[in-house]
Design an enzyme around this catalytic site. Structure first.
Site: not given
Ligand code: NDP
Length: 533
Positions: A431, A300, A334, A225
């Site tokens: 983040e 992750e 990330c 996906k």
């Protein structure tokens, strides 16, 4: 996930590349620095590529969604629709999983020799090379990343990754183990089965390679996906894969949103799930896997990586490296070095130079030569970043540069630098996933280790020092999956990547990634005649 920024930096500044005839004609009008805000007002450059594939790829065929629904994928430079894409839902997930199941249970892929699989993967890498220009353009169009970055760094790395995994395909084997009893013990390393893979939008093709490469090398089949923001490049390369002999059903690609990820994570016939994205969604994925068939999960997730600049560092080099550590890929990494810890003795000098560097950053149409920073991926991320910038100012950090959106169209954000940032501020904890640098001051090594580790994330870190003892002490003490010493964002097919703590489970790339896609079966046979020993 990001690239070898240092290498990228030198590539972008090499005169041979600038004069190369490989790059589009409009590049002769390269940009100058100090002109960011003007550049985002210019008319967007027409991308040098057409969209060829915008349907679901199931069992080797492009098909419409069962519901007939489509959704738009947007150009982040303008917010306008590039094309409509077939929108999968649960029924399409079922169709794709059953194609992958059949291809695994009956099909040739897991049963063919590992060498044959390797050859198909190598032919795929070769074909990717031939289509490099279109792929780079598609990636820039759908994602907004600088074309130079896509063309010079990401597409070559995509190709390298498939060659790397093609190399592994015929080197996966078990062991014989010495048992205490009179038994011959061997282990077989077998593919797990159908792998569900949910990839993000920040590095669409590289995340495709990190996940599809090891899964297929080990003989699994895949239902992938892609992120709804960037579905185009995965469809394009998957079509190429079929052109070089990938059997139908081995790799199925189903764009969509709202229910596709959850349906894959909870599917009883998906044997393994890999996800890259936010920690929050990672928890839902893990819980859906646990509540369905206990499929193993690789995650992750997010990060808030510390980049530690010691007092002995070469400040100019440290400023440049810390700048690229956080601003690379519009800050949408990330592992972005988004907590820049600077020793108090060099802090003021560092702040001045970091601010000057950010002011020089070239922001503009990512198709334009020399542009370092394009738009953010979409309005949601754009608004999220602006909110964090506002919270930084409100919580008392000093806004040194940037802080605003750029232009009237699209999702451009000024490169932003905050000084006097405290550990408790949201900009130092969350983040942000945008071009925002937070500069924090520290006094000594033990203090900075404690503060660097105080995050619930543990993805990566950077240390900049000439003192080998400090480098060793800090890199061993940090609870993170990667420590870059006097470098940052160095990626390679062989270097494992993944997180400690809430940054995830498992490692991608390198030999470690194969474990995610293999079962170990022990086969134990009596030894009838002890004399054989
Ligand atoms: P998300 O983490 O929400 O991921 C979105 C993807 O997850 C979509 O493909 C979605 O598909 C799928 N998904 C959503 N819910 C579930 C579920 N319950 N089970 C399985 N899959 C699910 O990321 P966003 O794109 O919304 O970004 C949010 C933040 O995540 C960013 O601001 C950034 O901080 C971080 N991020 C981190 C990345 C990284 O590299 N680690 C990459 C991208 C983002 P569907 O809707 O069909 O279910």
């Amino acid at each position: 996930m990001a690239m070898a920024t240092q290498r990228l930096f030198s590539l972008l500044h090499s005169s041979s590349l600038r004069s190369s005839s490989k790059y589009p004609k409009y590049w002769k009008n390269g940009v100058k620095r100090f002109c960011s805000s003007a550049m985002v007002h210019e008319e967007p450059i027409t991308p040098p590529v057409d969209v060829k594939y915008n349907q679901l790829l199931i069992n080797g065929q492009f098909v419409d969604a069962a519901s007939g629904k489509t959704f738009p994928t947007f150009d982040p430079r303008t917010g306008e629709t590039i094309t409509m894409v077939a929108q999968a839902d649960t029924e399409d997930v079922n169709r794709a999983v059953s194609a992958a199941r059949k291809a695994f249970d009956e099909g040739p892929w897991p049963k063919m020799t590992a060498y044959e699989r390797s050859c198909i993967m190598l032919r795929f890498a070769e074909l990717l090379e031939k289509h490099s220009d279109e792929l780079a353009a598609l990636e820039t169009w759908d994602n907004g990343k600088p074309y130079e970055q896509a063309a010079n760094e990401e597409i070559p790395m995509l190709i390298r990754l498939f060659r790397y995994y093609a190399g592994w395909a015929d080197k996966i084997h078990g062991l014989t183990a010495p048992a205490d009893s009179l038994h011959h013990v061997q282990t077989l390393h077998e593919p797990i089965g159908v792998a569900g893979q949910i990839i993000p939008w920040n590095f669409p093709l590289l995340m495709f390679a990190w996940k599809v490469g090891p899964a297929l090398a080990c003989g699994n089949t895949v239902v992938l996906k892609p992120a709804e923001q960037t579905p185009l490049s995965a469809l394009y390369v998957s079509k190429l894969f079929h052109e070089v002999g990938l059997p139908p059903g081995v790799l199925n690609v189903i764009p969509g949103f709202g229910s596709v990820g959850a349906a894959l994570a909870s599917h009883m016939d998906v044997d393994k799930l890999a996800f890259t994205g936010s920690t929050e969604t990672g928890k839902s994925v893990l819980s859906a896997a646990a509540e369905s068939n206990l499929k193993p999960v690789t995650l992750e997730l997010g990060g808030k990586s510390p980049f530690i600049i010691c007092e002995d560092a070469d400040i100019d080099k440290a400023v440049e490296l810390a700048h690229s550590a956080v601003f690379f890929n519009q800050g949408q990494c990330c592992c972005a070095g988004s907590r820049t810890f600077v020793h108090e003795r060099v802090y003021d000098e560092f702040v001045e130079k970091a601010k000057a560097r950010a002011l020089k950053r070239v922001v503009g149409d990512p198709f334009k030569k020399g542009v370092e920073q394009g738009p953010q991926i979409d309005n949601e991320q754009f608004e999220k970043i602006l909110k964090y910038i506002k919270s930084g100012t409100e919580s008392g950090a000093t806004l040194e540069s940037g802080g605003e959106k750029l232009g009237s169209k699209g999702f451009y954000v000024q490169p932003t630098v905050f000084s006097n940032v405290e550990d408790t501020m949201l900009i130092a904890k969350d983040e942000i996933f945008g071009p925002v640098q937070s500069l924090l001051k520290f006094k000594d090594v033990e203090e900075v280790i404690r503060r660097a580790n105080s995050s619930h994330y543990g993805l990566a870190a950077g240390v900049f020092t000439q003192n080998i003892d400090a480098a060793n002490r800090i890199s061993r003490a940090l609870r993170v999956g990667t420590v870059w010493v006097n470098c940052f964002n160095i990626f390679d097919a062989a270097i494992p990547f993944g997180g400690y703590k809430m940054s995830g489970h498992g490692r991608e790339k390198g030999v470690y990634s194969l474990n995610n896609y293999l079962q170990v079966k022990a086969v134990v046979t009596p030894l009838k005649n002890p004399a054989w020993l």
